[in-house]
Structures are given as structure tokens and as C-alpha cells.
Scaffold this motif. Sequence first.
Motif, PDB file in Angstrom:
ATOM      1  N   TYR A 177       0.832  -1.193   0.000  1.00 44.14           N
ATOM      2  CA  TYR A 177       0.000   0.000   0.000  1.00 44.14           C
ATOM      3  C   TYR A 177       0.871   1.249   0.000  1.00 44.14           C
ATOM      4  CZ  TYR A 177      -4.065  -2.912   0.929  1.00 44.14           C
ATOM      5  OH  TYR A 177      -5.068  -3.836   0.845  1.00 44.14           O
ATOM      6  N   ILE A 178       1.935   1.242   0.753  1.00 43.45           N
ATOM      7  CA  ILE A 178       2.817   2.394   0.779  1.00 43.45           C
ATOM      8  C   ILE A 178       3.440   2.605  -0.601  1.00 43.45           C
ATOM      9  CG2 ILE A 178       4.974   3.285   1.739  1.00 43.45           C
ATOM     10  CD1 ILE A 178       4.183   1.913   4.386  1.00 43.45           C
ATOM     11  N   THR A 179       3.857   1.559  -1.235  1.00 42.43           N
ATOM     12  CA  THR A 179       4.453   1.665  -2.559  1.00 42.43           C
ATOM     13  C   THR A 179       3.426   2.160  -3.572  1.00 42.43           C
ATOM     14  OG1 THR A 179       5.923  -0.165  -2.001  1.00 42.43           O
ATOM     15  CG2 THR A 179       5.733   0.420  -4.311  1.00 42.43           C
ATOM     16  N   LEU A 180       2.220   1.665  -3.513  1.00 44.46           N
ATOM     17  CA  LEU A 180       1.162   2.095  -4.423  1.00 44.46           C
ATOM     18  C   LEU A 180       0.847   3.567  -4.200  1.00 44.46           C
ATOM     19  CD1 LEU A 180      -0.874   1.329  -6.594  1.00 44.46           C
ATOM     20  CD2 LEU A 180      -2.449   0.672  -4.768  1.00 44.46           C
ATOM     21  N   THR A 181       0.784   3.988  -2.958  1.00 40.51           N
ATOM     22  CA  THR A 181       0.506   5.390  -2.640  1.00 40.51           C
ATOM     23  C   THR A 181       1.618   6.288  -3.163  1.00 40.51           C
ATOM     24  OG1 THR A 181      -0.673   4.693  -0.649  1.00 40.51           O
ATOM     25  CG2 THR A 181       0.010   6.990  -0.772  1.00 40.51           C
ATOM     26  N   GLU A 182       2.855   5.877  -2.968  1.00 39.72           N
ATOM     27  CA  GLU A 182       3.973   6.672  -3.469  1.00 39.72           C
ATOM     28  C   GLU A 182       3.921   6.775  -4.990  1.00 39.72           C
ATOM     29  OE1 GLU A 182       7.359   4.685  -1.918  1.00 39.72           O
ATOM     30  OE2 GLU A 182       7.138   5.527   0.079  1.00 39.72           O
ATOM     31  N   PHE A 183       3.575   5.693  -5.652  1.00 42.53           N
ATOM     32  CA  PHE A 183       3.480   5.704  -7.108  1.00 42.53           C
ATOM     33  C   PHE A 183       2.400   6.671  -7.572  1.00 42.53           C
ATOM     34  CE2 PHE A 183       1.502   4.029 -10.992  1.00 42.53           C
ATOM     35  CZ  PHE A 183       2.580   4.140 -11.860  1.00 42.53           C
ATOM     36  N   ILE A 184       1.249   6.623  -6.928  1.00 40.77           N
ATOM     37  CA  ILE A 184       0.145   7.515  -7.310  1.00 40.77           C
ATOM     38  C   ILE A 184       0.539   8.963  -7.097  1.00 40.77           C
ATOM     39  CG2 ILE A 184      -2.202   8.228  -6.672  1.00 40.77           C
ATOM     40  CD1 ILE A 184      -2.776   5.224  -6.163  1.00 40.77           C
ATOM     41  N   LEU A 185       1.190   9.272  -5.986  1.00 39.62           N
ATOM     42  CA  LEU A 185       1.629  10.643  -5.730  1.00 39.62           C
ATOM     43  C   LEU A 185       2.683  11.092  -6.740  1.00 39.62           C
ATOM     44  CD1 LEU A 185       1.795  10.727  -1.840  1.00 39.62           C
ATOM     45  CD2 LEU A 185       0.155  11.881  -3.315  1.00 39.62           C
ATOM     46  N   ALA A 186       3.569  10.193  -7.121  1.00 45.98           N
ATOM     47  CA  ALA A 186       4.594  10.534  -8.113  1.00 45.98           C
ATOM     48  C   ALA A 186       3.958  10.830  -9.469  1.00 45.98           C
ATOM     49  CB  ALA A 186       5.605   9.405  -8.229  1.00 45.98           C
ATOM     50  N   VAL A 187       2.989  10.028  -9.869  1.00 50.33           N
ATOM     51  CA  VAL A 187       2.301  10.257 -11.145  1.00 50.33           C
ATOM     52  C   VAL A 187       1.553  11.579 -11.099  1.00 50.33           C
ATOM     53  CG1 VAL A 187       0.418   9.425 -12.622  1.00 50.33           C
ATOM     54  CG2 VAL A 187       2.133   7.828 -11.750  1.00 50.33           C
ATOM     55  N   PHE A 188       0.885  11.856  -9.999  1.00 50.42           N
ATOM     56  CA  PHE A 188       0.153  13.120  -9.848  1.00 50.42           C
ATOM     57  C   PHE A 188       1.110  14.305  -9.901  1.00 50.42           C
ATOM     58  CE2 PHE A 188      -1.619  16.477  -7.128  1.00 50.42           C
ATOM     59  CZ  PHE A 188      -2.777  16.741  -7.831  1.00 50.42           C
ATOM     60  N   GLY A 189       2.218  14.203  -9.176  1.00 46.85           N
ATOM     61  CA  GLY A 189       3.210  15.284  -9.172  1.00 46.85           C
ATOM     62  C   GLY A 189       3.801  15.515 -10.547  1.00 46.85           C
ATOM     63  N   SER A 190       4.064  14.448 -11.269  1.00 51.42           N
ATOM     64  CA  SER A 190       4.596  14.579 -12.630  1.00 51.42           C
ATOM     65  C   SER A 190       3.569  15.250 -13.544  1.00 51.42           C
ATOM     66  CB  SER A 190       4.960  13.211 -13.193  1.00 51.42           C
ATOM     67  OG  SER A 190       5.944  12.604 -12.403  1.00 51.42           O
ATOM     68  N   GLY A 191       2.324  14.891 -13.388  1.00 50.00           N
ATOM     69  CA  GLY A 191       1.268  15.509 -14.199  1.00 50.00           C
ATOM     70  C   GLY A 191       1.153  16.996 -13.940  1.00 50.00           C
ATOM     71  N   VAL A 192       1.261  17.389 -12.691  1.00 46.61           N
ATOM     72  CA  VAL A 192       1.203  18.812 -12.349  1.00 46.61           C
ATOM     73  C   VAL A 192       2.395  19.545 -12.951  1.00 46.61           C
ATOM     74  CG1 VAL A 192       1.341  20.466 -10.441  1.00 46.61           C
ATOM     75  CG2 VAL A 192      -0.167  18.490 -10.268  1.00 46.61           C
ATOM     76  N   ALA A 193       3.580  18.960 -12.843  1.00 48.18           N
ATOM     77  CA  ALA A 193       4.783  19.596 -13.384  1.00 48.18           C
ATOM     78  C   ALA A 193       4.688  19.755 -14.900  1.00 48.18           C
ATOM     79  CB  ALA A 193       6.017  18.784 -13.010  1.00 48.18           C
ATOM     80  N   VAL A 194       4.248  18.726 -15.585  1.00 53.34           N
ATOM     81  CA  VAL A 194       4.111  18.797 -17.042  1.00 53.34           C
ATOM     82  C   VAL A 194       3.050  19.830 -17.420  1.00 53.34           C
ATOM     83  CG1 VAL A 194       3.369  17.512 -19.099  1.00 53.34           C
ATOM     84  CG2 VAL A 194       4.969  16.472 -17.477  1.00 53.34           C
ATOM     85  N   GLY A 195       1.971  19.874 -16.673  1.00 52.92           N
ATOM     86  CA  GLY A 195       0.916  20.850 -16.942  1.00 52.92           C
ATOM     87  C   GLY A 195       1.405  22.279 -16.812  1.00 52.92           C
ATOM     88  N   LYS A 196       2.225  22.542 -15.809  1.00 52.62           N
ATOM     89  CA  LYS A 196       2.763  23.890 -15.635  1.00 52.62           C
ATOM     90  C   LYS A 196       3.707  24.263 -16.767  1.00 52.62           C
ATOM     91  CE  LYS A 196       2.245  24.395 -10.693  1.00 52.62           C
ATOM     92  NZ  LYS A 196       2.850  24.905  -9.478  1.00 52.62           N
TER      93      LYS A 196
END
Length: 51
Positions: A5-24
Motif C-alpha cells: 500500500y505504501i508503494t502504491l501510494t507513493e506511485f500515485i503521488l509521483a504520477v500526480f506530481g509529474s502531471g502537475v509539473a508537465v501541466g505547468k
Amino acid sequence: MMMEYITLTEFILAVFGSGVAVGKIVEKIERLDRREENQAHKNTSKNDRRK
């Protein structure tokens, strides 16, 4: 089980963070394009008024 669960959560947060960075980055590029188009439009408008 808890580590999965911790690994899955970290992955989801990383994908979200990458999406925000690319969007900016995309937003900054679009703003730059709009600014160049507006500048070109201002220059042509000024030249048309002088004629």
C-alpha cells in the motif's frame, strides 16, 4: 501487505506530481506563444494605422 500500500501510494503521488509539473510547463509554453502572437498583432496594427 502494508508495504504494498505504501508503494502504491507513493506511485500515485509521483504520477500526480509529474502531471502537475508537465501541466505547468505546457501552460508556460502556451503563455509564451500567446505573448508572441499578441506582440506580432500589435506591430501589424500600429503599422496599419500609420498608413
